[in-house]
Design an enzyme around this catalytic site. Structure first.
Site, PDB file in Angstrom:
ATOM      1  N   GLY A 161     -11.387 -20.423  -6.951  1.00 54.26           N
ATOM      2  CA  GLY A 161     -11.335 -21.860  -6.658  1.00 54.26           C
ATOM      3  C   GLY A 161     -10.794 -22.065  -5.264  1.00 54.26           C
ATOM      4  O   GLY A 161      -9.592 -22.099  -5.048  1.00 54.26           O
ATOM      5  N   ASN A 197      -2.832 -28.506 -11.775  1.00 60.56           N
ATOM      6  CA  ASN A 197      -2.101 -29.679 -12.245  1.00 60.56           C
ATOM      7  C   ASN A 197      -2.040 -29.736 -13.760  1.00 60.56           C
ATOM      8  O   ASN A 197      -2.963 -29.297 -14.435  1.00 60.56           O
ATOM      9  CB  ASN A 197      -2.806 -30.958 -11.782  1.00 60.56           C
ATOM     10  CG  ASN A 197      -2.207 -31.495 -10.487  1.00 60.56           C
ATOM     11  OD1 ASN A 197      -1.020 -31.314 -10.214  1.00 60.56           O
ATOM     12  ND2 ASN A 197      -3.042 -32.146  -9.696  1.00 60.56           N
ATOM     13  N   LYS A 242       7.175 -32.223 -13.173  1.00 52.83           N
ATOM     14  CA  LYS A 242       6.108 -32.742 -12.313  1.00 52.83           C
ATOM     15  C   LYS A 242       5.358 -33.860 -13.034  1.00 52.83           C
ATOM     16  O   LYS A 242       4.966 -34.856 -12.426  1.00 52.83           O
ATOM     17  CB  LYS A 242       5.164 -31.610 -11.887  1.00 52.83           C
ATOM     18  CG  LYS A 242       4.177 -32.023 -10.807  1.00 52.83           C
ATOM     19  CD  LYS A 242       3.806 -30.897  -9.848  1.00 52.83           C
ATOM     20  CE  LYS A 242       3.008 -31.396  -8.651  1.00 52.83           C
ATOM     21  NZ  LYS A 242       1.554 -31.146  -8.783  1.00 52.83           N
TER      22      LYS A 242
END
Lengths: 329, 329
Positions: B8, B103, B184
């Site tokens: 990626g 994420n 987060k």
């Protein structure tokens, strides 16, 4: 025969006022945007209960020309509640009674500040209706009106019920006004709210998406609890049955097809939204009562924002703004 | 020097992989959309810490050409987690360790199903970065990476920290991976979620609107509670301090200007949203743990819906649909 001033001659005011005029009452309409058309061609109603055409309609641009009436039917959008008292005042003599045929919470209280609770009523119209070309109204389905008196005087409700029934309007007297307002909010808060918060959807999209449906049900349950706390605080014995309300309203909504709430129609057409009457006032009341209402608050925050954005007071991000995206947070 | 496969090669993979290559490591990039440009011109990084240009980059279209590596850095969007294991497998020998530089919640667990928890790490990149033209990356601000090991092995974290630091990457070892992920999320859930649920806004709009801000704070508090319940359920001593998290994250967000979350950028550009990793998985975990999270659920419902609508799987109501609006409910 009663003298009736109709303040706000949109679909609701035009339809119910038209029925009262058809029954022979002295009905005087405050007509603004469509004045010329009403003057020239009267009021034409295409109704599932039978069409009718009032060739001569008493319509006025200024409420001072209307003068004092026995009844004032205020059918303005709740977004116009701030100017309602000024428009009604010239039609309000000592004995005049006033009916807020409007959406949401707090309209009757605002009118009572000026005219006193004893003279103020609320009406909840369960009807599918819309304006066609100027001077034309399409009555598509339903039509029942549920009424209550701000002072909860049954005798006073009886007179209003008799007036409406004299025009063939299906009329129900609610246990009390507060109960009737909150019961209608149990549907309006989740479905009007989500129809706009989700960017413009009908009821079918909400019912078919498990997460949106759960959000709607949660918001409905919060509305029931806020309503019951409000009823208790007012010393009323009446209560909304949470499980019954949820079962009944979801079952009814299932039969509506991909139903469009009045709020999503206003949104799609770029009109101001009844955010405060339908969401803001119930949210503030829930906060005063200490009832947890996070989903109602979420809907209020998002619909209020959507209204500001739609009216150009806030700008939403466009792809063109992103020549240099500044984040992977 | 380590052999590193970067799966990626977007902004994050390109930037951190580029730094590791610049430090002399044997870095092999899986590059798909920008393959020709990387092949022809290498990788150019404009960085606030100093620009660099790798004229010769080892880039491949197929992970089978990369072969087994010491480390795999998976920097795919979380929306691609379903294909991640297949892309990583050809690069994963018996001793290969895998870092999910992605994420949201659940990425490491998905990779562990295939590769085992002992070999899987998570990295949280706090960086402002974006792709320019093909083969060009703009590093605008920050750059710190917080890391954790899915098996919570401190020694294993030490080796990853040493690798990253060997390339001058500011690296912090978190108390544990779960803690770092939820910390987060305390920012991502309210701000990524609301930035899209509100139709496309920056952080400033959320902070300046009292109702949206209260919604964001409520969602942040729910995220802290879900995270702490998750830490407790996992037997961890670590806890997020709710008041500290809220105070610190709102203070930081105040300094960001009208900051655009990665989710609102994806939304504005019509890309798939990381709805499941950032909202869906945390919501499902909160439900499993019995933690009330109505605001997280509301954000998940609305963002998931917005993603479907943006990608044409659902149609939003347009003014043109309303020739005959069918409601005043």
């Amino acid at each position: 025969m009663a003298t009736i001033a109709v303040i706000g001659s949109g679909a609701v005011g035009g339809y119910y006022g038209g029925r009262l005029a058809l029954a022979g009452h002295d009905v005087r309409f405050l007509v603004r945007s469509e004045y010329e058309a009403w003057r020239a061609n009267g009021l034409r109603v295409f109704s599932k209960d039978g069409d009718f055409h009032l060739r001569e309609v008493q319509c006025f641009r200024d409420p001072r020309e209307i003068g004092p009436a026995d009844w004032v039917i205020c059918a303005l959008k709740a977004t116009a509640i701030g100017e309602a008292a000024e428009l009604i005042a010239p039609c309000a003599g000592p004995g005049t009674r006033i009916v807020a045929l409007m959406n949401g919470l707090g309209n009757e209280q605002r009118l009572a500040e000026r005219f006193g609770a004893a003279r103020v009523f609320g009406g909840m119209a369960f009807v599918c209706i819309n304006r066609g070309e100027p001077g034309v109204i399409h009555h598509l389905d339903y039509g029942r009106v549920s009424i209550g008196h701000l002072g909860d005087d049954p005798a006073a409700c009886g007179e209003l019920a008799a007036l409406l029934r004299s025009a063939g309007i299906d009329t129900v007297v609610a246990p009390n006004l507060r109960y009737a307002r909150w019961e209608k909010l149990c549907w309006n808060v989740p479905f009007n709210g989500l129809s706009v918060a989700a960017g413009g959807v009908g009821t079918k999209t909400i019912l078919r998406d498990a997460e949106l449906r759960a959000f709607a049900e949660g918001a409905m349950r919060e509305t029931v609890r806020a309503g019951n706390a409000d009823l208790a605080a007012a010393g009323s014995e009446a209560r909304l049955d949470e499980e019954d309300v949820v079962a009944r309203m979801f079952a009814q909504t299932e039969t509506m097809g991909d139903y469009r709430t009045s709020m999503v129609i206003d949104y799609a057409l770029g009109r101001p939204l009844e955010s405060e009457a339908i969401l803001g006032n119930p949210v503030r009341r829930a906060r005063e009562l200490g009832v947890a209402a996070p989903r109602m608050e979420a809907l209020y925050a998002l619909v209020r924002h959507a209204d500001l954005a739609r009216r150009g007071e806030r700008r939403l991000l466009q792809a063109g703004d992103l020549a240099v995206p500044r984040s992977v947070v």
